[in-house]
Structure formats: structure tokens, C-alpha cells
Design an enzyme around this catalytic site. Structure first.
Site, mmCIF file in Angstrom:
data_model
loop_
_atom_site.group_PDB
_atom_site.id
_atom_site.type_symbol
_atom_site.label_atom_id
_atom_site.label_comp_id
_atom_site.label_asym_id
_atom_site.label_seq_id
_atom_site.Cartn_x
_atom_site.Cartn_y
_atom_site.Cartn_z
ATOM 1 N N ALA A 1 23.768 -43.424 32.040
ATOM 2 C CA ALA A 1 22.956 -44.799 31.696
ATOM 3 C C ALA A 1 21.685 -44.602 31.804
ATOM 4 C CB ALA A 1 23.209 -45.570 32.184
ATOM 5 N N ALA B 1 6.982 -42.426 22.915
ATOM 6 C CA ALA B 1 6.001 -41.710 21.695
ATOM 7 C C ALA B 1 4.262 -42.116 22.254
ATOM 8 C CB ALA B 1 6.531 -42.040 20.940
ATOM 9 N N HIS C 1 2.382 -73.387 21.224
ATOM 10 C CA HIS C 1 3.736 -73.730 21.540
ATOM 11 C C HIS C 1 4.310 -74.427 20.702
ATOM 12 C CE1 HIS C 1 6.439 -76.566 24.164
ATOM 13 N NE2 HIS C 1 6.076 -77.241 22.544
HETATM 14 P P1 FAD Z 1 8.325 -34.965 19.351
HETATM 15 O O1 FAD Z 1 8.584 -35.950 18.354
HETATM 16 O O2 FAD Z 1 9.422 -34.141 19.626
HETATM 17 O O3 FAD Z 1 8.429 -33.813 18.003
HETATM 18 C C1 FAD Z 1 7.334 -32.778 18.170
HETATM 19 C C2 FAD Z 1 7.595 -31.476 16.820
HETATM 20 O O4 FAD Z 1 7.444 -30.388 17.348
HETATM 21 C C3 FAD Z 1 8.779 -31.953 15.900
HETATM 22 O O5 FAD Z 1 8.601 -32.174 14.784
HETATM 23 C C4 FAD Z 1 9.532 -30.103 16.442
HETATM 24 O O6 FAD Z 1 10.344 -29.816 15.066
HETATM 25 C C5 FAD Z 1 8.131 -29.277 16.211
HETATM 26 N N1 FAD Z 1 7.706 -27.892 16.857
HETATM 27 C C6 FAD Z 1 8.452 -27.965 18.031
HETATM 28 N N2 FAD Z 1 8.230 -26.642 18.623
HETATM 29 C C7 FAD Z 1 7.483 -26.575 17.632
HETATM 30 C C8 FAD Z 1 6.999 -25.143 16.723
HETATM 31 N N3 FAD Z 1 6.718 -24.202 17.410
HETATM 32 N N4 FAD Z 1 5.938 -24.978 15.189
HETATM 33 C C9 FAD Z 1 6.140 -26.037 14.695
HETATM 34 N N5 FAD Z 1 6.683 -27.219 15.030
HETATM 35 C C10 FAD Z 1 7.100 -27.299 16.085
HETATM 36 N N6 FAD Z 1 10.021 -43.444 22.349
HETATM 37 C C11 FAD Z 1 9.628 -44.446 22.199
HETATM 38 O O7 FAD Z 1 7.769 -44.824 22.972
HETATM 39 N N7 FAD Z 1 10.130 -45.376 22.005
HETATM 40 C C12 FAD Z 1 11.290 -45.163 21.682
HETATM 41 O O8 FAD Z 1 11.831 -46.402 21.695
HETATM 42 C C13 FAD Z 1 12.317 -44.391 21.689
HETATM 43 N N8 FAD Z 1 12.975 -44.213 21.245
HETATM 44 C C14 FAD Z 1 14.041 -42.549 21.374
HETATM 45 C C15 FAD Z 1 14.985 -43.060 20.776
HETATM 46 C C16 FAD Z 1 15.750 -41.120 21.011
HETATM 47 C C17 FAD Z 1 17.241 -41.856 21.152
HETATM 48 C C18 FAD Z 1 15.615 -40.139 21.038
HETATM 49 C C19 FAD Z 1 16.076 -39.476 21.482
HETATM 50 C C20 FAD Z 1 13.650 -40.791 22.192
HETATM 51 C C21 FAD Z 1 13.210 -41.864 21.468
HETATM 52 N N9 FAD Z 1 11.716 -41.451 22.419
HETATM 53 C C22 FAD Z 1 11.393 -43.172 22.351
HETATM 54 C C23 FAD Z 1 11.303 -40.925 22.672
HETATM 55 C C24 FAD Z 1 10.330 -40.577 21.739
HETATM 56 O O9 FAD Z 1 10.684 -40.008 20.484
HETATM 57 C C25 FAD Z 1 9.249 -39.027 22.208
HETATM 58 O O10 FAD Z 1 8.738 -39.327 22.993
HETATM 59 C C26 FAD Z 1 8.179 -38.591 20.949
HETATM 60 O O11 FAD Z 1 8.938 -38.610 20.045
HETATM 61 C C27 FAD Z 1 7.691 -37.609 21.741
HETATM 62 O O12 FAD Z 1 6.613 -37.516 20.594
HETATM 63 P P2 FAD Z 1 6.163 -35.695 20.775
HETATM 64 O O13 FAD Z 1 5.501 -35.596 19.269
HETATM 65 O O14 FAD Z 1 5.661 -35.555 21.291
HETATM 66 O O15 FAD Z 1 7.342 -34.889 20.407
HETATM 67 P P1 NAI Z 2 16.774 -40.862 30.542
HETATM 68 O O1 NAI Z 2 16.276 -39.989 31.916
HETATM 69 O O2 NAI Z 2 16.532 -42.036 30.893
HETATM 70 O O3 NAI Z 2 18.599 -41.548 31.295
HETATM 71 C C1 NAI Z 2 18.891 -39.899 31.726
HETATM 72 C C2 NAI Z 2 20.354 -40.658 32.325
HETATM 73 O O4 NAI Z 2 21.635 -39.442 32.868
HETATM 74 C C3 NAI Z 2 19.968 -40.845 33.984
HETATM 75 O O5 NAI Z 2 20.235 -42.109 34.449
HETATM 76 C C4 NAI Z 2 20.253 -40.195 35.118
HETATM 77 O O6 NAI Z 2 20.664 -40.507 36.222
HETATM 78 C C5 NAI Z 2 21.622 -39.621 33.699
HETATM 79 N N1 NAI Z 2 21.848 -37.779 34.404
HETATM 80 C C6 NAI Z 2 21.569 -37.078 34.852
HETATM 81 N N2 NAI Z 2 22.269 -35.650 34.976
HETATM 82 C C7 NAI Z 2 23.729 -36.820 35.012
HETATM 83 C C8 NAI Z 2 24.991 -36.552 34.806
HETATM 84 N N3 NAI Z 2 25.181 -34.751 34.990
HETATM 85 N N4 NAI Z 2 26.094 -36.894 34.991
HETATM 86 C C9 NAI Z 2 26.134 -38.542 34.669
HETATM 87 N N5 NAI Z 2 24.906 -38.869 34.148
HETATM 88 C C10 NAI Z 2 23.228 -37.966 34.585
HETATM 89 O O7 NAI Z 2 17.255 -39.854 29.624
HETATM 90 P P2 NAI Z 2 17.553 -40.039 28.149
HETATM 91 O O8 NAI Z 2 18.852 -41.437 27.943
HETATM 92 O O9 NAI Z 2 18.217 -38.728 27.945
HETATM 93 O O10 NAI Z 2 16.292 -40.371 26.657
HETATM 94 C C11 NAI Z 2 15.520 -39.144 27.158
HETATM 95 C C12 NAI Z 2 14.310 -39.575 27.056
HETATM 96 O O11 NAI Z 2 14.194 -40.064 26.008
HETATM 97 C C13 NAI Z 2 14.274 -41.205 27.997
HETATM 98 O O12 NAI Z 2 13.335 -40.805 29.567
HETATM 99 C C14 NAI Z 2 12.528 -41.956 27.248
HETATM 100 O O13 NAI Z 2 12.443 -41.127 28.045
HETATM 101 C C15 NAI Z 2 13.337 -41.552 26.004
HETATM 102 N N6 NAI Z 2 13.850 -42.604 25.178
HETATM 103 C C16 NAI Z 2 12.608 -43.806 24.791
HETATM 104 C C17 NAI Z 2 13.173 -44.760 24.404
HETATM 105 C C18 NAI Z 2 12.792 -45.975 24.629
HETATM 106 O O14 NAI Z 2 11.421 -45.715 24.395
HETATM 107 N N7 NAI Z 2 13.065 -47.130 24.184
HETATM 108 C C19 NAI Z 2 14.849 -45.366 23.980
HETATM 109 C C20 NAI Z 2 15.226 -44.040 24.443
HETATM 110 C C21 NAI Z 2 15.035 -42.567 24.349
#
Ligand code: FAD
Ligand code: NAI
Length: 470
Positions: free
Chosen positions: A186, A325, A449
Site C-alpha cells: 500500500a 524524478a 481570491h
Molecule cells: P530511471 O527513470 O529509472 O532511468 C534510468 C535509465 O537508465 C533507464 O532508461 C534505463 O534503461 C537506463 N539504463 C540503466 N542501465 C543502463 C546501462 N547500463 N546502459 C544504458 N542505459 C541504462 N516520481 C515522481 O517524482 N513523481 C511521480 O509521479 C512518479 N510516479 C511514478 C509512477 C510509477 C508507476 C513508477 C514506477 C515510478 C514513479 N516515480 C515518480 C519515480 C520515478 O519514475 C523515478 O524516481 C525516476 O524515474 C528516477 O529517474 P532516474 O533517471 O534516476 O532513473
Molecule cells: P513504496 O515504497 O512506496 O511502497 C511499497 C509498500 O510495500 C510499502 O508500504 C511496504 O511496506 C510494502 N511492502 C514491502 N514488502 C511487502 C510485502 N512482502 N508484503 C506486503 N507489503 C509489502 O514503493 P512502490 O509503491 O513500489 O513505489 C516505488 C517507488 O516509486 C516509491 O517509493 C516512489 O519513490 C516512486 N513512486 C513515486 C510516485 C510519486 O511520486 N507520486 C508514484 C509511484 C512511485
């Protein structure tokens, strides 16, 4: 062999921003990216643009509109009949947005003269300059910025097939709305994607290991969120221990121990596993150059994202700190500026968090429970949206803004919001914390406002026990 001032490995938000900033500063820059789509086309943008922030927000918006037209427009005197969901069109819209954003980065690379090297980036050898294999070629770099991001954490013994048992990638592309959707975890993904599929018609059950809901949010926000989310139909069970997950042709069975120690079984048509993410250093060649990882697999860096190797930096999800991000983007700008001889800057105390549920949750700075644990004396002001004209006209009266300020200096220490546009309102709080503002400063700023931002001002006035409208 081509030679660059900077080679960035990974083109997610951390890496592509680092590359653009380095090029803006006059450094010859290349960015290596290996991401390929289903058709084998190379893609920029990483997790965020391809399978994270952007597609999830597209579906959150679409599913909210679906729910609004079905249930919320009635209050405005609008009745809609014959409302239908065209999931294929909804997913196609999401894909178009992803496509526009990811191809937009290749345009930005051309504009800024960043060379895009397609394929896997591997550190080969080093010394005064570094050799990096980039797909089929090897290039030389004076500086390397590692931005290889993160990948979903796996549940031991469970195979993600992105058909019945999915991570974020599969959960953003279901071909039909599952009747019964199970979610493990969650956290942010579980709540956001669970909300999407609930609004589209799925019966959603979320199983969470911890006994506390959203422990990193302020307790008051987590409590309000729990009450709203569970009332809206998300069935969340805390304190569970997953024992076994088994799959038949069309469904998934989860056996678990509940918080009261009883054994329970739950069957669903699709399962999302969202139990956090782990740093990604696969194929990076860290071992070739002696790059150090910490026990959890993150690349070890100092506060300026420098590794122990000269000229090698690491940023974004692959290093410590929140996996967000905007945190990665700001680290990208910082290291590019440091490489260019400037003073890079990032304030880890002023990074906002947003959960894009309805209502949204957003916060920056310290929670009340953190201040108590640290023994900091503080004053708190809280104001609800229900007294705000704009919130009422939008039919979005739920939630509140809470401001925590230092008892002696009035400096803003934390701001916590639950409300429909919390993601936008939090920007004012981030500016306040960055500029070292007092709650009185926010209270004295003129807020338009009627706007929901007035609730920020009222919460600031409430710190001094003198709100004007409530
Ligand atoms: P990444 O975005 O993971 O990018 C890494 C890149 O490196 C990838 O394209 C990969 O292919 C490339 N790469 C890896 N290894 C190699 C290699 N050896 N050679 C060449 N290329 C390589 N964050 C927010 O702030 N707001 C949000 O609303 C949000 N929503 C999310 C929703 C979901 C479903 C998920 C999964 C994540 C979300 N996040 C959100 C988290 C966010 O996506 C990550 O924090 C962010 O993408 C991290 O950026 P990064 O550039 O470090 O890595
Ligand atoms: P998360 O860390 O937010 O949540 C994972 C949850 O899974 C935790 O509550 C944890 O206690 C629970 N969990 C762990 N092991 C478990 C188990 N064995 N059984 C049941 N519950 C378990 O991670 P999540 O949702 O996977 O997202 C990953 C990351 O991506 C986030 O931490 C966040 O950094 C980023 N993200 C950011 C978003 C945003 O900024 N709006 C949106 C989505 C992702």
C-alpha cells in the site's frame, strides 16, 4: 575513438537533464541509453516517461474523469446517461502522451547537441579518463555520470509475467478492467494504480505488510487519507505476511497471515506487486573500475553525488535518497554544474512528495511525528478546504493544509496537504522552506481570491491562532 567531456549513462529524468545541463554549459556530452520499446525502437525518458510518472498520471486523470462523469457531476446538476468506458482509447491516449514526451527528449538532445549513444553503457576501464562501452562502440570520457535508475523489487518466489502478476509496467497496460484486482504493497504505486483500476470498475484489495498506513506521511494526513480511500472503496488490509502466491490459467491465489495471526486466502484476476524499487546497476561494469556499492546496492556517493572515483558521479534512483524524478533532475543539474566548475546546489530538506490519488497528498519538510521524536518545539496551524469558496465551487471540499513552524523563530519546518490540487499548492510551501520563510510570511502574502491557495494562507494564520475565515 570518440571523446567527450561528459558521458551520462541512462536517460531517465536524472540522466537526460544532467546531459542537457552539461551541454548548455559548453561541455561536449553524450548520453547512453538502452531502453527499447516493444517494437525494438530505442527510447529516452527512462522509467518516469515510459512506465512511471507520465503514463500513471495520464491514467489517473482519465479514470478520474470517468468517475466524475458517473458520480460527481450530479452535484452540479449534470446528469449523464449512457456513459461508456473505451479502455483501448484510454490506453492509446496514455501511449500518445508517452510517445510525445519521449520523442520530445530526442528533440531536446538535438537542440542542445547531446550525442545519443544507443545501447548498454558499461564502464570498461579508467584512470585519468574513462572508457565506456556504449552499445557497439567504445568512447572516452573525462567525466561519467551514472543515472541507471531503479527496477521493481521482487517478492521472493513470485514470477512477474505482466499478464496476471504484474509490476508497474503491466499494471499500466491491462487489456481489460479486472473484476477483482489484488495489490501487494500500500505504497505510492499501490495507491495510485489501485485508484485507477477501482475507478474503472475493479474491486480492489490491497495487502500491506506494515501495521501503519503511509508511515512516511504526517500522521494526520495518513489518517484522513485512510478514511477517504477506504470509504471510496479501496479495501486495504495492514499487517499481513504473504505466504504463497499461486497462479492458475485465469486467476491468482494469495495465501497470507493476517494481523490477528489467522490464515487467509484471497483470489483475484490480476495482481500488482508494488513493494518498492531497488537500484539498477546491472551490466554497468562497476566491478571493472572498482566502483563501490552500499549493502543495499546503491552506488555510494557524497552529498554532491561524487563517487570515490575521480570524475565519476551518480545521481537519481541509483543513489540514496527518495526515488523521485524531481530529486534526480536536481541532482543532474548539480553534477553538471560542478563538472563545469560551478557550485552545484541541492537542498535535500526541501524535496516535495506528492501522491496523485483523489484527493492528492503532498508534503515537504518535517512531519509532526519527526519533530516530536527530535524534541523540536513547534506550533501547528491547520485549515480545512471545506471553508474555502473555490473548493466548494469545484465540489472538492475534502482535506486540509497543515503548517508546522518553529515555536521560537516561526520558521516553516513542514507543510502537509491533503486536497484535490495538493500537487500544485505544495510549490508555495517548497519556496517558503527554500527561502527560510516564517509562517507569518505566508500569512502576509496576498493570495488570489477565490483560490484554494487561500487555505495555505489560512493555515499560516492558524499557526498564530488567528484564521480569518474559520
Ligand atoms: P530511471 O527513470 O529509472 O532511468 C534510468 C535509465 O537508465 C533507464 O532508461 C534505463 O534503461 C537506463 N539504463 C540503466 N542501465 C543502463 C546501462 N547500463 N546502459 C544504458 N542505459 C541504462 N516520481 C515522481 O517524482 N513523481 C511521480 O509521479 C512518479 N510516479 C511514478 C509512477 C510509477 C508507476 C513508477 C514506477 C515510478 C514513479 N516515480 C515518480 C519515480 C520515478 O519514475 C523515478 O524516481 C525516476 O524515474 C528516477 O529517474 P532516474 O533517471 O534516476 O532513473
Ligand atoms: P513504496 O515504497 O512506496 O511502497 C511499497 C509498500 O510495500 C510499502 O508500504 C511496504 O511496506 C510494502 N511492502 C514491502 N514488502 C511487502 C510485502 N512482502 N508484503 C506486503 N507489503 C509489502 O514503493 P512502490 O509503491 O513500489 O513505489 C516505488 C517507488 O516509486 C516509491 O517509493 C516512489 O519513490 C516512486 N513512486 C513515486 C510516485 C510519486 O511520486 N507520486 C508514484 C509511484 C512511485
Amino acid at each position: 575513438m570518440k571523446s567527450f567531456d561528459v558521458v551520462v549513462i541512462g536517460a531517465g529524468p536524472a540522466g537526460y537533464i544532467a546531459a542537457i545541463r552539461a551541454a548548455q554549459l559548453g561541455l561536449s556530452t553524450a548520453c547512453v541509453e538502452k531502453w527499447q520499446d516493444a517494437a525494438g525502437e530505442y527510447r529516452l525518458g527512462g522509467t518516469c516517461l515510459n512506465v512511471g510518472c507520465i503514463p500513471s498520471k495520464a491514467l489517473l486523470e482519465s479514470s478520474e474523469n470517468y468517475e466524475r462523469v458517473q458520480h460527481h457531476f450530479k452535484a452540479h446538476g449534470i446528469t449523464a446517461t449512457g456513459v461508456k468506458l473505451d479502455l483501448k482509447a484510454m490506453l492509446a491516449r496514455k501511449d500518445r502522451i508517452v510517445d510525445k514526451m519521449t520523442t520530445g527528449i530526442s528533440g531536446l538532445f538535438r537542440k542542445n547537441k547531446v550525442t545519443w549513444l544507443k545501447g548498454q553503457g558499461t564502464l570498461v576501464s579508467g584512470g585519468t579518463t574513462w572508457k565506456v562501452r556504449a552499445g557497439e562502440e567504445t568512447v572516452e570520457a573525462k567525466n561519467v555520470v551514472i543515472a541507471t535508475g531503479s527496477k521493481p523489487r521482487q517478492l521472493p518466489g513470485v514470477t512477474i509475467d505482466n499478464r496476471l502478476v504484474c509490476d508497474n509496467e503491466g499494471a499500466l497496460a491491462f487489456d481489460a478492467v479486472p473484476e477483482r484486482l489484488g495489490v501487494i504493497g500500500a505504497g505510492v504505486i499501490g495507491l495510485e494504480l489501485g485508484s485507477v483500476w477501482r475507478r474503472l470498475g475493479a474491486k480492489v484489495r490491497i495487502l500491506e505488510a506494515l501495521p501503519t498506513f503511509l508511515p512516511s506521511a504526517d500522521e494526520s494526513v495518513a489518517k484522513e487519507a485512510w478514511s477517504i480511500f477506504t470509504r471510496s472503496g479501496l479495501d486495504i488490509e495492514l499487517g499481513v505476511a504473504i505466504k504463497e502466491i499461486s497462479q492458475s490459467k485465469k486467476s491468482v491465489k494469495i495465501q497470507y497471515t493476517a494481523s490477528d495471526n489467522s490464515s487467509k486466502t484471497f483470489e483475484c484476476d490480476r495482481l500488482i506487486v508494488s513493494i518498492g524499487r531497488v537500484p539498477n546497476t546491472e551490466g554497468l561494469g562497476a566491478e571493472n573500475v572498482g566502483l563501490r556499492l552500499d549493502p543495499k546496492g546503491f552506488i555510494e556517493v557524497d552529498k554532491n553525488c561524487r563517487t570515490a572515483l575521480p570524475g565519476i558521479y551518480a545521481i537519481g534512483d541509483v543513489v540514496r535518497g527518495p526515488m523521485l524524478a524531481h530529486k534526480g533532475e536536481d541532482e543532474g543539474v548539480m553534477v553538471a554544474e560542478i563538472i563545469a566548475g560551478q557550485h552545484g546546489h541541492i537542498n535535500y530538506d526541501a524535496i516535495p512528495w506528492v501522491v496523485y490519488t483523489a484527493p492528492e497528498l503532498a508534503w515537504v519538510g518535517k512531519t509532526e511525528q519527526q519533530l516530536k521524536a527530535e524534541g523540536v518545539a513547534y506550533r501547528s496551524g491547520r485549515f480545512p478546504f471545506v471553508y474555502n469558496g473555490r473548493a466548494l465551487s469545484r465540489e472538492e471540499p475534502e482535506g486540509f493544509v497543515k503548517i508546522l513552524a518553529d515555536a521560537a523563530t516561526d520558521r516553516v519546518l513542514g507543510v502537509h496537504i491533503i486536497g484535490s490540487i495538493a500537487s500544485e499548492l505544495i510549490a508555495e510551501a517548497v519556496s517558503a522552506i527554500e527561502f527560510g520563510a516564517a509562517s507569518e510570511d505566508i500569512a502576509r502574502i496576498c493570495h488570489a481570491h477565490p483560490s484554494m491557495s487561500e487555505v495555505m494562507k489560512e493555515a499560516a494564520l492558524a499557526v498564530d491562532k488567528r484564521p480569518l475565515n474559520g
